[in-house]
Design a protein around this motif. Structure first.
Motif, PDB file in Angstrom:
ATOM      1  N   ASP A 192     -29.817  -1.005 -21.675  1.00 26.19           N
ATOM      2  CA  ASP A 192     -30.834  -0.082 -21.179  1.00 26.19           C
ATOM      3  C   ASP A 192     -32.257  -0.492 -21.540  1.00 26.19           C
ATOM      4  O   ASP A 192     -33.131  -0.535 -20.692  1.00 26.19           O
ATOM      5  N   ASP A 193     -32.506  -0.758 -22.802  1.00 27.00           N
ATOM      6  CA  ASP A 193     -33.875  -1.011 -23.275  1.00 27.00           C
ATOM      7  C   ASP A 193     -34.112  -2.478 -23.630  1.00 27.00           C
ATOM      8  O   ASP A 193     -34.936  -2.790 -24.490  1.00 27.00           O
ATOM      9  N   SER A 194     -33.379  -3.368 -22.978  1.00 28.02           N
ATOM     10  CA  SER A 194     -33.521  -4.796 -23.257  1.00 28.02           C
ATOM     11  C   SER A 194     -34.427  -5.448 -22.211  1.00 28.02           C
ATOM     12  O   SER A 194     -34.206  -5.308 -20.999  1.00 28.02           O
ATOM     13  N   TYR A 195     -35.446  -6.144 -22.699  1.00 27.80           N
ATOM     14  CA  TYR A 195     -36.388  -6.877 -21.843  1.00 27.80           C
ATOM     15  C   TYR A 195     -36.653  -8.223 -22.498  1.00 27.80           C
ATOM     16  O   TYR A 195     -36.361  -8.421 -23.678  1.00 27.80           O
ATOM     17  N   SER A 196     -37.201  -9.170 -21.730  1.00 29.67           N
ATOM     18  CA  SER A 196     -37.395 -10.509 -22.273  1.00 29.67           C
ATOM     19  C   SER A 196     -38.665 -11.152 -21.721  1.00 29.67           C
ATOM     20  O   SER A 196     -38.907 -11.109 -20.509  1.00 29.67           O
ATOM     21  N   ARG A 197     -39.429 -11.768 -22.608  1.00 32.14           N
ATOM     22  CA  ARG A 197     -40.607 -12.517 -22.169  1.00 32.14           C
ATOM     23  C   ARG A 197     -40.215 -13.757 -21.385  1.00 32.14           C
ATOM     24  O   ARG A 197     -41.013 -14.278 -20.601  1.00 32.14           O
ATOM     25  N   ASN A 198     -39.016 -14.247 -21.602  1.00 33.03           N
ATOM     26  CA  ASN A 198     -38.550 -15.424 -20.856  1.00 33.03           C
ATOM     27  C   ASN A 198     -38.203 -15.094 -19.404  1.00 33.03           C
ATOM     28  O   ASN A 198     -38.087 -15.992 -18.578  1.00 33.03           O
ATOM     29  N   PHE A 199     -38.017 -13.803 -19.127  1.00 34.95           N
ATOM     30  CA  PHE A 199     -37.719 -13.364 -17.769  1.00 34.95           C
ATOM     31  C   PHE A 199     -38.648 -12.201 -17.432  1.00 34.95           C
ATOM     32  O   PHE A 199     -38.214 -11.043 -17.310  1.00 34.95           O
ATOM     33  N   PRO A 200     -39.930 -12.509 -17.266  1.00 37.80           N
ATOM     34  CA  PRO A 200     -40.933 -11.452 -17.091  1.00 37.80           C
ATOM     35  C   PRO A 200     -40.791 -10.668 -15.800  1.00 37.80           C
ATOM     36  O   PRO A 200     -41.064  -9.468 -15.763  1.00 37.80           O
ATOM     37  N   ILE A 201     -40.376 -11.327 -14.724  1.00 38.61           N
ATOM     38  CA  ILE A 201     -40.277 -10.633 -13.433  1.00 38.61           C
ATOM     39  C   ILE A 201     -39.111  -9.642 -13.456  1.00 38.61           C
ATOM     40  O   ILE A 201     -39.249  -8.484 -13.051  1.00 38.61           O
ATOM     41  N   VAL A 202     -37.960 -10.107 -13.928  1.00 40.24           N
ATOM     42  CA  VAL A 202     -36.795  -9.225 -14.041  1.00 40.24           C
ATOM     43  C   VAL A 202     -37.131  -8.024 -14.924  1.00 40.24           C
ATOM     44  O   VAL A 202     -36.852  -6.872 -14.576  1.00 40.24           O
ATOM     45  N   SER A 203     -37.752  -8.300 -16.067  1.00 40.97           N
ATOM     46  CA  SER A 203     -38.071  -7.239 -17.028  1.00 40.97           C
ATOM     47  C   SER A 203     -39.061  -6.244 -16.438  1.00 40.97           C
ATOM     48  O   SER A 203     -38.916  -5.025 -16.595  1.00 40.97           O
ATOM     49  N   ASP A 204     -40.078  -6.761 -15.758  1.00 35.97           N
ATOM     50  CA  ASP A 204     -41.116  -5.888 -15.210  1.00 35.97           C
ATOM     51  C   ASP A 204     -40.553  -4.973 -14.117  1.00 35.97           C
ATOM     52  O   ASP A 204     -40.810  -3.761 -14.114  1.00 35.97           O
ATOM     53  N   ILE A 205     -39.783  -5.538 -13.192  1.00 40.71           N
ATOM     54  CA  ILE A 205     -39.227  -4.728 -12.103  1.00 40.71           C
ATOM     55  C   ILE A 205     -38.245  -3.705 -12.655  1.00 40.71           C
ATOM     56  O   ILE A 205     -38.219  -2.540 -12.228  1.00 40.71           O
ATOM     57  N   LYS A 206     -37.434  -4.124 -13.612  1.00 38.86           N
ATOM     58  CA  LYS A 206     -36.481  -3.204 -14.234  1.00 38.86           C
ATOM     59  C   LYS A 206     -37.199  -2.011 -14.845  1.00 38.86           C
ATOM     60  O   LYS A 206     -36.821  -0.849 -14.620  1.00 38.86           O
ATOM     61  N   TYR A 207     -38.272  -2.278 -15.590  1.00 39.33           N
ATOM     62  CA  TYR A 207     -39.008  -1.199 -16.258  1.00 39.33           C
ATOM     63  C   TYR A 207     -39.646  -0.278 -15.222  1.00 39.33           C
ATOM     64  O   TYR A 207     -39.598   0.960 -15.356  1.00 39.33           O
ATOM     65  N   ARG A 208     -40.260  -0.856 -14.198  1.00 45.28           N
ATOM     66  CA  ARG A 208     -40.965  -0.037 -13.207  1.00 45.28           C
ATOM     67  C   ARG A 208     -39.998   0.856 -12.421  1.00 45.28           C
ATOM     68  O   ARG A 208     -40.317   1.999 -12.115  1.00 45.28           O
ATOM     69  N   LEU A 209     -38.820   0.345 -12.102  1.00 42.37           N
ATOM     70  CA  LEU A 209     -37.844   1.159 -11.387  1.00 42.37           C
ATOM     71  C   LEU A 209     -37.307   2.293 -12.258  1.00 42.37           C
ATOM     72  O   LEU A 209     -36.999   3.382 -11.770  1.00 42.37           O
ATOM     73  N   LYS A 210     -37.218   2.032 -13.545  1.00 40.81           N
ATOM     74  CA  LYS A 210     -36.701   3.053 -14.455  1.00 40.81           C
ATOM     75  C   LYS A 210     -37.724   4.151 -14.736  1.00 40.81           C
ATOM     76  O   LYS A 210     -37.384   5.348 -14.739  1.00 40.81           O
ATOM     77  N   TYR A 211     -38.989   3.754 -14.962  1.00 43.27           N
ATOM     78  CA  TYR A 211     -39.929   4.698 -15.553  1.00 43.27           C
ATOM     79  C   TYR A 211     -41.193   4.978 -14.738  1.00 43.27           C
ATOM     80  O   TYR A 211     -41.949   5.875 -15.084  1.00 43.27           O
ATOM     81  N   SER A 212     -41.449   4.241 -13.674  1.00 42.17           N
ATOM     82  CA  SER A 212     -42.671   4.489 -12.909  1.00 42.17           C
ATOM     83  C   SER A 212     -42.339   5.186 -11.599  1.00 42.17           C
ATOM     84  O   SER A 212     -41.178   5.467 -11.286  1.00 42.17           O
ATOM     85  N   GLU A 213     -43.378   5.445 -10.809  1.00 33.94           N
ATOM     86  CA  GLU A 213     -43.189   6.126  -9.529  1.00 33.94           C
ATOM     87  C   GLU A 213     -42.364   5.294  -8.549  1.00 33.94           C
ATOM     88  O   GLU A 213     -41.815   5.830  -7.591  1.00 33.94           O
ATOM     89  N   GLU A 214     -42.286   3.988  -8.769  1.00 33.91           N
ATOM     90  CA  GLU A 214     -41.477   3.144  -7.881  1.00 33.91           C
ATOM     91  C   GLU A 214     -40.011   3.557  -7.920  1.00 33.91           C
ATOM     92  O   GLU A 214     -39.253   3.283  -6.994  1.00 33.91           O
ATOM     93  N   GLY A 215     -39.620   4.200  -9.016  1.00 35.36           N
ATOM     94  CA  GLY A 215     -38.241   4.653  -9.130  1.00 35.36           C
ATOM     95  C   GLY A 215     -37.881   5.766  -8.168  1.00 35.36           C
ATOM     96  O   GLY A 215     -36.698   6.110  -8.028  1.00 35.36           O
ATOM     97  N   GLU A 216     -38.884   6.338  -7.485  1.00 37.60           N
ATOM     98  CA  GLU A 216     -38.591   7.394  -6.524  1.00 37.60           C
ATOM     99  C   GLU A 216     -37.703   6.878  -5.396  1.00 37.60           C
ATOM    100  O   GLU A 216     -36.906   7.624  -4.840  1.00 37.60           O
TER     101      GLU A 216
END
Length: 279
Positions: A192-216
């Motif tokens: 759930d709360d795992s992110y990685s600097r080595n995979f910035p795009i995956v981490s960023d999209i994952k976070y935005r879908l979970k917690y930002s308005e994009e998750g709508e």
């Protein structure tokens, strides 16, 4: 966390239900097919994961399609989780699998055959058929050898000869932790709360879908699944009631098992098993 059409969010008002959808989304990860398909709409996401999956840092994705449908009137149709065409002409299908309840290798074989048939037109030389790679990401160790990645090779038995027919078959086990960069990516895929600097795009999209308005957008998908689940449950209830009525007629000696099975559009063996389960 696996999400299906039977998402049980009911008996609450619209505002409360929307809030519950958001809570469900926060527990989703790329290993969940519904979440992965949404992320796979982003070409940069596909490029970042494929560079890791194929160990090719220069890989470039020309086009990507999430939930790519291959239909067949006479045969079973398929919906591919993600289909990508690379700059070098290769075609990559990434499939997400959480349940270890199917014949995975035969599923991969069928998907590859459908994809191959869909790409070649009548009269085209086989030499022009593009190379295909099926990447099967599963949340279990598919071959029980404690490896995060398995690749299938075609060899001539008894000789050190490797063959290449243009089909590459890779299995990735998201639950294995071996310290590799691929294992690190799979941690982002599954936790759930795992992110990685080595995979910035995956981490960023994952976070935005979970917690930002994009998750709508994800909330809307879940709502659709919920409604489809309610309708499916209603239809299943009607079907179960119909079969129960046929069983009663068999018990009363009015219908034979063969007649009842025929009316239920079932084999005699399946109908008998259903009768046993009702007992």
């Amino acid at each position: 966390m696996k999400i299906t059409g039977h998402c049980k969010i009911q008996g609450v008002g619209k505002e409360r239900r929307n809030m519950d959808y958001r809570r469900v989304i926060e527990k989703l990860n790329p290993i969940d097919d519904i979440f992965f398909r949404k992320m796979a709409e982003n070409k940069s996401f596909c490029e970042e994961i494929l560079r890791e999956f194929l160990e090719d840092p220069g890989l470039e994705v020309l086009e990507n399609h999430a939930q790519h449908s291959i239909t067949s009137i006479e045969r079973r149709s398929v919906i591919l989780d993600a289909l990508c065409r690379l700059k070098d002409g290769r075609v990559i299908n990434v499939e997400i699998q959480n349940d270890d309840n199917v014949n995975h290798q035969k599923r991969v074989r069928y998907y590859s055959s459908m994809l191959t048939t869909n790409m070649i037109e009548k009269g085209v030389s086989f030499n022009e058929l593009p190379d295909i790679c099926i990447i099967y990401v599963c949340n279990f160790d598919i071959f029980n050898k404690n490896r995060v990645k398995y690749e299938i090779k075609r060899v001539v038995d008894g000789f050190d000869i490797e063959l290449d027919n243009g089909l590459r078959e890779i299995y990735i086990c998201a639950n294995i932790r071996d310290g590799s960069s691929l294992s690190e990516l799979m941690r982002v895929f599954t936790e759930d709360d795992s992110y990685s600097r080595n995979f910035p795009i995956v981490s960023d999209i994952k976070y935005r879908l979970k917690y930002s308005e994009e998750g709508e957008d994800m909330s809307e998908v879940l709502k659709q699944l919920y409604e489809e689940g309610r309708e499916e449950g209603r239809k299943q209830g009607i079907q179960n009631g119909f079969i129960s009525a046929l069983i009663s007629l068999v018990k009363d000696g009015i219908l034979s098992i063969a007649d009842a099975a025929s009316r239920a559009n079932m084999s005699v063996e399946s109908f008998e098993k259903y009768m046993q389960s009702m007992k």
